[in-house]
Design a protein around this motif. Sequence first.
Motif, mmCIF file in Angstrom:
data_model
loop_
_atom_site.group_PDB
_atom_site.id
_atom_site.type_symbol
_atom_site.label_atom_id
_atom_site.label_comp_id
_atom_site.label_asym_id
_atom_site.label_seq_id
_atom_site.Cartn_x
_atom_site.Cartn_y
_atom_site.Cartn_z
ATOM 1 N N UNK A 523 0.806 -1.217 0.000
ATOM 2 C CA UNK A 523 0.000 0.000 0.000
ATOM 3 C C UNK A 523 0.839 1.267 0.000
ATOM 4 N N UNK A 524 2.071 1.178 0.466
ATOM 5 C CA UNK A 524 2.936 2.355 0.431
ATOM 6 C C UNK A 524 3.227 2.753 -1.014
ATOM 7 N N UNK A 525 3.442 1.778 -1.882
ATOM 8 C CA UNK A 525 3.668 2.052 -3.300
ATOM 9 C C UNK A 525 2.382 2.539 -3.956
ATOM 10 N N UNK A 526 1.275 1.897 -3.630
ATOM 11 C CA UNK A 526 -0.018 2.297 -4.191
ATOM 12 C C UNK A 526 -0.325 3.753 -3.857
ATOM 13 N N UNK A 527 -0.016 4.154 -2.653
ATOM 14 C CA UNK A 527 -0.258 5.527 -2.215
ATOM 15 C C UNK A 527 0.478 6.533 -3.102
ATOM 16 N N UNK A 528 1.633 6.124 -3.647
ATOM 17 C CA UNK A 528 2.434 7.031 -4.462
ATOM 18 C C UNK A 528 2.011 7.067 -5.923
ATOM 19 N N UNK A 529 1.599 5.914 -6.480
ATOM 20 C CA UNK A 529 1.455 5.831 -7.927
ATOM 21 C C UNK A 529 0.018 5.838 -8.413
ATOM 22 N N UNK A 530 -0.936 5.432 -7.596
ATOM 23 C CA UNK A 530 -2.300 5.213 -8.091
ATOM 24 C C UNK A 530 -3.170 6.453 -7.923
ATOM 25 N N UNK A 531 -4.153 6.589 -8.817
ATOM 26 C CA UNK A 531 -5.176 7.630 -8.720
ATOM 27 C C UNK A 531 -6.406 7.110 -7.988
ATOM 28 N N UNK A 532 -6.794 5.869 -8.290
ATOM 29 C CA UNK A 532 -7.948 5.243 -7.650
ATOM 30 C C UNK A 532 -7.558 3.845 -7.209
ATOM 31 N N UNK A 533 -8.349 3.285 -6.285
ATOM 32 C CA UNK A 533 -7.966 1.997 -5.711
ATOM 33 C C UNK A 533 -9.209 1.185 -5.388
ATOM 34 N N UNK A 534 -9.095 -0.131 -5.563
ATOM 35 C CA UNK A 534 -10.096 -1.082 -5.103
ATOM 36 C C UNK A 534 -9.433 -2.014 -4.106
ATOM 37 N N UNK A 535 -9.961 -2.054 -2.885
ATOM 38 C CA UNK A 535 -9.445 -2.939 -1.842
ATOM 39 C C UNK A 535 -10.262 -4.225 -1.868
ATOM 40 N N UNK A 536 -9.576 -5.368 -2.018
ATOM 41 C CA UNK A 536 -10.258 -6.650 -2.141
ATOM 42 C C UNK A 536 -9.944 -7.555 -0.959
ATOM 43 N N UNK A 537 -10.946 -8.336 -0.572
ATOM 44 C CA UNK A 537 -10.797 -9.334 0.482
ATOM 45 C C UNK A 537 -11.643 -10.540 0.121
ATOM 46 N N UNK A 538 -11.013 -11.720 0.061
ATOM 47 C CA UNK A 538 -11.731 -12.979 -0.226
ATOM 48 C C UNK A 538 -12.594 -12.860 -1.481
ATOM 49 N N UNK A 539 -12.053 -12.198 -2.522
ATOM 50 C CA UNK A 539 -12.735 -12.130 -3.805
ATOM 51 C C UNK A 539 -13.754 -11.029 -3.950
ATOM 52 N N UNK A 540 -13.984 -10.254 -2.895
ATOM 53 C CA UNK A 540 -14.998 -9.199 -2.944
ATOM 54 C C UNK A 540 -14.376 -7.827 -2.723
ATOM 55 N N UNK A 541 -15.104 -6.804 -3.161
ATOM 56 C CA UNK A 541 -14.660 -5.426 -2.966
ATOM 57 C C UNK A 541 -15.020 -4.984 -1.552
ATOM 58 N N UNK A 542 -14.001 -4.610 -0.780
ATOM 59 C CA UNK A 542 -14.210 -4.093 0.564
ATOM 60 C C UNK A 542 -14.369 -2.578 0.565
ATOM 61 N N UNK A 543 -13.631 -1.935 -0.319
ATOM 62 C CA UNK A 543 -13.670 -0.478 -0.368
ATOM 63 C C UNK A 543 -13.092 -0.031 -1.697
ATOM 64 N N UNK A 544 -13.537 1.105 -2.215
ATOM 65 C CA UNK A 544 -13.048 1.630 -3.481
ATOM 66 C C UNK A 544 -13.222 3.136 -3.505
ATOM 67 N N UNK A 545 -12.352 3.801 -4.282
ATOM 68 C CA UNK A 545 -12.476 5.246 -4.422
ATOM 69 C C UNK A 545 -11.147 5.875 -4.743
ATOM 70 N N UNK A 546 -11.070 7.218 -4.759
ATOM 71 C CA UNK A 546 -9.798 7.907 -4.949
ATOM 72 C C UNK A 546 -8.806 7.525 -3.850
ATOM 73 N N UNK A 547 -7.530 7.455 -4.215
ATOM 74 C CA UNK A 547 -6.508 7.027 -3.259
ATOM 75 C C UNK A 547 -6.500 7.903 -2.013
ATOM 76 N N UNK A 548 -6.552 9.225 -2.193
ATOM 77 C CA UNK A 548 -6.519 10.117 -1.026
ATOM 78 C C UNK A 548 -7.673 9.823 -0.078
#
Length: 579
Positions: A523-548
């Motif tokens: 996640x430290x790398x994701x924080x630097x490079x990504x604009x948006x993010x999808x957090x996944x757990x056990x095949x499902x979306x837990x959270x999604x949105x702009x990185x900030x």
Amino acid sequence: MGAADRRGTRLPGARLVADHRARPGGGAGRAFGRAHQPRHRRGAHVTARLLEVADLSILYDGRPVVQDVSFAIAPGEVLALVGESGSGKTTTAMAVLGLLPPNGRIARGAVRLDGTDIARWPERRLAALRGARLSLIPQDPVTSLNPVRSVGAQVAEVLRIHGERDGPGLRARVLELLERVGLEPAALRAGQYPHELSGGMRQRVLIAIAVALRPALIVADEPTSALDVTVQRRILDLLDELRRQDGTAVLLVTHDLGVAADRADRIVVLRDGRIQEAGPVRQVLAAPRSAYARQLLRDAPSLTTHRHRPAASGGDLAVQVRGLVQDFPGRDGAPFRAVDGVGFAVRQGTTHALVGESGSGKTTTARCVAGFLRPTAGEVLVGDTDVTALRGEALRHFRRQVQLVYQNPYASLDPRQTVARIVEEPLLNFEPVAKAERLRRVAAMTERVGLPGELLARHPRALSGGQRQRVAIARALILQPRVLVLDEAVSALDVTVQAQILALLEELQRGLGLTYLFVSHDLAVVRLIADTVTVMLAGRVEEAGPVEQVFQAPRSDYARELIEAIPGRAAPQTLESVP
């Protein structure tokens, strides 16, 4: 860790920490008593020295790889050896254990354990120390455990070598050790084989072996580098707890300054076999004196809280995933659902990250987007193309639009081909053009990714890890794709090389208008490079949105746990104040 560093260390973990058949009452046992060592408190002034490395110089095949390295470790203290691959940190640690490869030798200097120089002891005397006074937690639990022996048998080996007899007492001690490192139910785990355990569980087995005899010093060689961020935190927490209970000192070998900041009392920064900086962790991180230490701090994503680029709004939708489901056959014949109703959208010219622990479904999702898996249900659109409807030749040509860059640059390139041939190959497969034009495109693309022209005639084995990943990126871009899927594409790289590749990816995105789907557990790398993010757990979306938004105000408990597990929280400052 360079090739020379790795030689001679890829043995079963039990052998590394317990390859010693010392006679009862032997010389090593008399030289080092088992008196309880005083417990060390972080920040306290400690004068006792358990281990002292003095002016150590090491040669491989007559070539110096470690020069004039000195440091000391007190009982209960954690000292971190930090540096890039080839810096000499693992070689130094192996010299402490007497486990240098056959082509390595100590040229000069001393390794003093409780005041006694063991640097030139014969193997028989050194072997008696391993496990009893010195133990090793190796880097890779996959290759460090014997695949054909049960977990319990491998833990029992170190006890049996040191005099424990087979019987109820030995089994009880094995179960106690497994429980101590959190492998429960212990009776079940003892009978399992390494392939039946997760990466974090295998690493706990190695820790159980290492602490079995309550050694005075544990050498932990990148013990969490292959683990997810939350598993990494649990393993490091476990080591801290065991250290506090037993007063054991730890020599922590790591390239991650965030881990060193959180877990070490003092730090030694190595480069090309020489010490660049040494001192208390907070002092070194707050006011690094050497240019190299300052560079490491600037490059460490876990110590950086600001983004290197403004948030991108993007244009049209480049990728749309709706209701994605991917089933695989299960062991009992029932389907196993790896991806369950996943959806997200990526705008052209932006970077979307898929994050989560191993088994979360992020790589499976990415392979569906790239057309390498046909989903059980759902829709995947790349531009206006429905990927799930493509078959045969249409699917093959679609792959020009979406290219993959894999995790391991050491395994993803054909070792028999030259760099020029590797980069050229997609053109041969998809776009037959004259040889002169192919060579022109290859030269232009390799130059674009920062590879010198003289490397074109070399094979992958002659390149560094960062150069190999640049070759992989050039190969992916030679067909001018619209979307690049980066599957853990920087996780196998040292922090400085990682920073260089991330900067390259951003430059290429700006220059070529590329869209990235970035798969990562970091996640430290994701924080630097990504604009948006999808957090996944056990095949499902837990959270999604702009990185900030996700990083600053996570809504789900799981996303919050992932973010809180990013190392470096104990660092006294962030990158912005490093000169």
